[in-house]
Every structure is written in C-alpha cells, then in structure tokens.
Design a protein around this motif. Structure first.
Motif, PDB file in Angstrom:
ATOM      1  N   ASP A  23       0.834  -1.205   0.000  1.00 10.04           N
ATOM      2  CA  ASP A  23       0.000   0.000   0.000  1.00 10.04           C
ATOM      3  C   ASP A  23       0.867   1.253   0.000  1.00 10.04           C
ATOM      4  OD1 ASP A  23      -2.858  -1.003   0.321  1.00 10.04           O
ATOM      5  OD2 ASP A  23      -1.818  -2.074   1.921  1.00 10.04           O
ATOM      6  N   ALA A  24       1.970   1.220   0.747  1.00 10.36           N
ATOM      7  CA  ALA A  24       2.869   2.372   0.795  1.00 10.36           C
ATOM      8  C   ALA A  24       3.454   2.663  -0.587  1.00 10.36           C
ATOM      9  CB  ALA A  24       3.979   2.140   1.809  1.00 10.36           C
ATOM     10  N   LYS A  25       3.706   1.619  -1.369  1.00  9.08           N
ATOM     11  CA  LYS A  25       4.234   1.823  -2.723  1.00  9.08           C
ATOM     12  C   LYS A  25       3.276   2.650  -3.564  1.00  9.08           C
ATOM     13  CE  LYS A  25       4.835  -2.364  -4.074  1.00  9.08           C
ATOM     14  NZ  LYS A  25       5.197  -3.639  -4.696  1.00  9.08           N
ATOM     15  N   ARG A  26       1.983   2.535  -3.271  1.00 14.11           N
ATOM     16  CA  ARG A  26       0.975   3.264  -4.052  1.00 14.11           C
ATOM     17  C   ARG A  26       0.964   4.756  -3.733  1.00 14.11           C
ATOM     18  NH1 ARG A  26      -4.278   0.109  -3.047  1.00 14.11           N
ATOM     19  NH2 ARG A  26      -5.159   1.755  -4.312  1.00 14.11           N
ATOM     20  N   SER A  27       1.734   5.176  -2.734  1.00 15.89           N
ATOM     21  CA  SER A  27       1.783   6.606  -2.408  1.00 15.89           C
ATOM     22  C   SER A  27       2.402   7.421  -3.537  1.00 15.89           C
ATOM     23  CB  SER A  27       2.534   6.846  -1.108  1.00 15.89           C
ATOM     24  OG  SER A  27       3.894   6.525  -1.254  1.00 15.89           O
ATOM     25  N   VAL A  28       3.229   6.788  -4.356  1.00 17.47           N
ATOM     26  CA  VAL A  28       3.838   7.519  -5.474  1.00 17.47           C
ATOM     27  C   VAL A  28       2.812   7.907  -6.523  1.00 17.47           C
ATOM     28  CG1 VAL A  28       6.126   6.522  -5.129  1.00 17.47           C
ATOM     29  CG2 VAL A  28       4.541   5.423  -6.707  1.00 17.47           C
ATOM     30  N   VAL A  29       1.628   7.282  -6.488  1.00 20.41           N
ATOM     31  CA  VAL A  29       0.557   7.659  -7.412  1.00 20.41           C
ATOM     32  C   VAL A  29      -0.571   8.381  -6.674  1.00 20.41           C
ATOM     33  CG1 VAL A  29       1.077   5.897  -9.136  1.00 20.41           C
ATOM     34  CG2 VAL A  29      -0.518   5.363  -7.277  1.00 20.41           C
ATOM     35  N   GLY A  30      -0.246   8.892  -5.477  1.00 20.16           N
ATOM     36  CA  GLY A  30      -1.198   9.737  -4.787  1.00 20.16           C
ATOM     37  C   GLY A  30      -1.961   9.134  -3.621  1.00 20.16           C
ATOM     38  N   ARG A  31      -1.770   7.853  -3.333  1.00 22.37           N
ATOM     39  CA  ARG A  31      -2.482   7.252  -2.198  1.00 22.37           C
ATOM     40  C   ARG A  31      -1.934   7.838  -0.904  1.00 22.37           C
ATOM     41  NH1 ARG A  31      -5.712   3.074  -0.743  1.00 22.37           N
ATOM     42  NH2 ARG A  31      -5.173   1.816   1.075  1.00 22.37           N
ATOM     43  N   PRO A  60       0.262  -6.374  12.638  1.00 18.89           N
ATOM     44  CA  PRO A  60       1.666  -6.135  12.973  1.00 18.89           C
ATOM     45  C   PRO A  60       2.317  -5.070  12.085  1.00 18.89           C
ATOM     46  CG  PRO A  60       1.447  -8.176  11.755  1.00 18.89           C
ATOM     47  CD  PRO A  60       0.064  -7.617  11.926  1.00 18.89           C
ATOM     48  N   ALA A  61       3.247  -4.363  12.682  1.00 16.59           N
ATOM     49  CA  ALA A  61       4.095  -3.455  11.917  1.00 16.59           C
ATOM     50  C   ALA A  61       5.039  -4.284  11.056  1.00 16.59           C
ATOM     51  CB  ALA A  61       4.890  -2.565  12.869  1.00 16.59           C
ATOM     52  N   THR A  62       5.493  -3.701   9.980  1.00 16.14           N
ATOM     53  CA  THR A  62       6.365  -4.391   9.041  1.00 16.14           C
ATOM     54  C   THR A  62       7.832  -4.064   9.327  1.00 16.14           C
ATOM     55  OG1 THR A  62       4.627  -4.176   7.372  1.00 16.14           O
ATOM     56  CG2 THR A  62       6.812  -4.773   6.580  1.00 16.14           C
ATOM     57  N   PRO A  63       8.649  -5.073   9.634  1.00 18.47           N
ATOM     58  CA  PRO A  63      10.068  -4.814   9.928  1.00 18.47           C
ATOM     59  C   PRO A  63      10.885  -4.634   8.647  1.00 18.47           C
ATOM     60  CG  PRO A  63       9.606  -7.136  10.187  1.00 18.47           C
ATOM     61  CD  PRO A  63       8.293  -6.473   9.848  1.00 18.47           C
ATOM     62  N   LEU A  64      10.676  -3.519   7.999  1.00 23.58           N
ATOM     63  CA  LEU A  64      11.319  -3.272   6.708  1.00 23.58           C
ATOM     64  C   LEU A  64      12.840  -3.170   6.823  1.00 23.58           C
ATOM     65  CD1 LEU A  64      10.693  -2.857   3.725  1.00 23.58           C
ATOM     66  CD2 LEU A  64      10.593  -0.400   4.172  1.00 23.58           C
ATOM     67  N   TRP A  76      16.443   4.587   3.837  1.00 20.42           N
ATOM     68  CA  TRP A  76      15.901   5.535   4.815  1.00 20.42           C
ATOM     69  C   TRP A  76      14.520   6.011   4.374  1.00 20.42           C
ATOM     70  CZ3 TRP A  76      14.134  10.516   4.965  1.00 20.42           C
ATOM     71  CH2 TRP A  76      13.964  11.070   6.244  1.00 20.42           C
ATOM     72  N   VAL A  77      14.372   6.353   3.097  1.00 16.25           N
ATOM     73  CA  VAL A  77      13.088   6.831   2.569  1.00 16.25           C
ATOM     74  C   VAL A  77      12.037   5.725   2.672  1.00 16.25           C
ATOM     75  CG1 VAL A  77      11.882   7.622   0.482  1.00 16.25           C
ATOM     76  CG2 VAL A  77      14.163   8.514   1.024  1.00 16.25           C
ATOM     77  N   ALA A  78      12.383   4.509   2.256  1.00 18.60           N
ATOM     78  CA  ALA A  78      11.426   3.396   2.301  1.00 18.60           C
ATOM     79  C   ALA A  78      11.006   3.098   3.736  1.00 18.60           C
ATOM     80  CB  ALA A  78      12.043   2.154   1.654  1.00 18.60           C
ATOM     81  N   THR A  79      11.957   3.143   4.661  1.00 27.75           N
ATOM     82  CA  THR A  79      11.641   2.869   6.071  1.00 27.75           C
ATOM     83  C   THR A  79      10.730   3.948   6.637  1.00 27.75           C
ATOM     84  OG1 THR A  79      13.731   1.706   6.331  1.00 27.75           O
ATOM     85  CG2 THR A  79      12.636   2.415   8.339  1.00 27.75           C
ATOM     86  N   ARG A  80      10.971   5.213   6.324  1.00 26.93           N
ATOM     87  CA  ARG A  80      10.094   6.292   6.817  1.00 26.93           C
ATOM     88  C   ARG A  80       8.685   6.169   6.225  1.00 26.93           C
ATOM     89  NH1 ARG A  80      14.410   6.352   8.710  1.00 26.93           N
ATOM     90  NH2 ARG A  80      13.379   4.977  10.150  1.00 26.93           N
ATOM     91  N   MET A  81       8.579   5.813   4.944  1.00 23.19           N
ATOM     92  CA  MET A  81       7.252   5.588   4.347  1.00 23.19           C
ATOM     93  C   MET A  81       6.546   4.450   5.070  1.00 23.19           C
ATOM     94  SD  MET A  81       7.738   5.983   0.226  1.00 23.19           S
ATOM     95  CE  MET A  81       6.268   5.033  -0.037  1.00 23.19           C
ATOM     96  N   ASN A  82       7.264   3.372   5.292  1.00 22.48           N
ATOM     97  CA  ASN A  82       6.705   2.218   5.984  1.00 22.48           C
ATOM     98  C   ASN A  82       6.247   2.604   7.392  1.00 22.48           C
ATOM     99  OD1 ASN A  82       6.301  -0.777   6.088  1.00 22.48           O
ATOM    100  ND2 ASN A  82       7.778  -0.554   7.752  1.00 22.48           N
ATOM    101  N   ASP A  83       7.031   3.416   8.084  1.00 19.27           N
ATOM    102  CA  ASP A  83       6.668   3.865   9.424  1.00 19.27           C
ATOM    103  C   ASP A  83       5.369   4.674   9.410  1.00 19.27           C
ATOM    104  OD1 ASP A  83       8.941   2.638  10.418  1.00 19.27           O
ATOM    105  OD2 ASP A  83      10.077   4.517  10.669  1.00 19.27           O
ATOM    106  N   ALA A  84       5.166   5.475   8.361  1.00 21.26           N
ATOM    107  CA  ALA A  84       3.932   6.264   8.255  1.00 21.26           C
ATOM    108  C   ALA A  84       2.717   5.346   8.103  1.00 21.26           C
ATOM    109  CB  ALA A  84       4.019   7.233   7.067  1.00 21.26           C
ATOM    110  N   TRP A  85       2.860   4.287   7.340  1.00 21.51           N
ATOM    111  CA  TRP A  85       1.760   3.326   7.188  1.00 21.51           C
ATOM    112  C   TRP A  85       1.558   2.543   8.483  1.00 21.51           C
ATOM    113  CZ3 TRP A  85       2.102   6.170   3.184  1.00 21.51           C
ATOM    114  CH2 TRP A  85       1.170   6.095   2.168  1.00 21.51           C
ATOM    115  N   ASP A  86       2.648   2.180   9.148  1.00 22.00           N
ATOM    116  CA  ASP A  86       2.527   1.486  10.432  1.00 22.00           C
ATOM    117  C   ASP A  86       1.818   2.360  11.470  1.00 22.00           C
ATOM    118  OD1 ASP A  86       3.656  -0.873   9.534  1.00 22.00           O
ATOM    119  OD2 ASP A  86       5.639  -0.473  10.409  1.00 22.00           O
ATOM    120  N   ALA A  87       2.034   3.667  11.407  1.00 24.38           N
ATOM    121  CA  ALA A  87       1.344   4.577  12.334  1.00 24.38           C
ATOM    122  C   ALA A  87      -0.170   4.519  12.119  1.00 24.38           C
ATOM    123  CB  ALA A  87       1.861   6.005  12.152  1.00 24.38           C
ATOM    124  N   GLN A  88      -0.594   4.321  10.887  1.00 26.48           N
ATOM    125  CA  GLN A  88      -2.024   4.199  10.605  1.00 26.48           C
ATOM    126  C   GLN A  88      -2.580   2.880  11.149  1.00 26.48           C
ATOM    127  OE1 GLN A  88      -3.705   6.860   9.585  1.00 26.48           O
ATOM    128  NE2 GLN A  88      -1.668   7.765   9.708  1.00 26.48           N
TER     129      GLN A  88
END
Length: 165
Positions: A23-31, A60-64, A76-88
């Motif tokens: 789902d985080a990967k879809r953020s590049v297209v506006g999700r 569970p949170a994803t241990p990226l 670093w960028v991928a981990t921060r994106m993943n953390d934002a989704w884990d916060a949700q």
C-alpha cells in the motif's frame, strides 16, 4: 449483521492481518496514509462481519529494516514511508475494540531469535532473493515476535469469552 455481534464456536480467536508495504508503494501515485487507514478500518469491519466482534484482529508493523533491496539513502526513505503506514495501523488499533497493533521487532532481535532457533548458528539473511520479502527464517522470527506480543491480548479475549459462556 448478526454474525458481527458474537462468534460461533468454530470462529477463529484471532486473525493476523499483514498489510502496508504494498500500500505504501501506491503513495507515489497519490495514495495517502488517510486513505490507507480508511481502507484498513473497512477491512477490519469486513473481517468482523465474517468472524464476529470477539475475534482479535492482529495488525503487525512491518520490519522493513530486514529488507536488503534498498541501498542508502533509499533505505531511509522506504523505512520512513513504511513507518507512516505502520502509524495508521496503530491508529486503527486505538479506535477499535479487539484490534491489536504489534510493534516491529528490531533487526537485531529478529537475527537473535533466528540464531537461537538454529541452535546458535548465526543467520544474517532474513529475506528471499528479492531482498524484500522474508525468507523462512525471517517469517519464523517475525511470527514468533507477533505471537509473543499479542499473547496477553489473546488470553484476555479468550478469558472474556469463557466468562460469557
């Protein structure tokens, strides 16, 4: 629905919902993270319609950090994106009853668990050849972490169900 108010004897006691990274990967297209959270809330409701309200939904949170595909600074960028989704995921667990968020384990904790399970043989690689998805050792360590972290919530839910019988 009537199935959402109680669970039948054959209903599961827990559902583990693995989600987020794709789902985080879809953020590049506006999700957005808000869209992800709304979809996750709807998915939890759908699960409740099938298994009932008493079933514990574990998110569970994803241990990226275990992923080896991403070189710095992309890691670093991928981990921060993943953390934002884990916060949700955490937010959904705070808003719904019997929904448990499990924090991600550290990379060191995953490796230590795998080493212990392998009789002291040090295992460094926790991902498949794609560098993202866990291999058997990675999934086993992550699953054990999830089980350890959600066991108290599952025990409480089971005890409550037994009291209601």
């Amino acid at each position: 629905s009537s199935s959402s108010s109680s669970s039948s004897p054959s209903s599961p006691h827990a559902v583990v919902l693995m989600c987020g990274l794709n789902d985080a990967k879809r953020s590049v297209v506006g999700r957005t993270t808000a869209e992800f959270r709304r979809d996750l809330e709807a998915l939890v409701r759908d699960i409740r319609d099938v298994v009932g309200d008493k079933c514990v939904v574990v998110i569970p949170a994803t241990p990226l950090e275990a992923a080896t595909l991403f070189p710095p600074p992309l890691a670093w960028v991928a981990t921060r994106m993943n953390d934002a989704w884990d916060a949700q995921k955490r937010r959904v667990s705070e808003l719904a009853e019997n929904v448990v968020f499990v924090s991600k384990p550290s990379l060191e904790a995953l490796r230590a668990r795998v080493t212990k399970e392998n009789g002291g043989r040090v295992v460094m690689q926790l991902t498949c050849a794609d560098g993202v998805h866990p291999n058997d050792d990675g999934y086993a360590a992550w699953a054990a972490h999830i089980a350890d972290e959600c066991a108290p919530s599952l025990k409480a839910a089971l005890n409550a169900e037994l009291r209601d019988c």
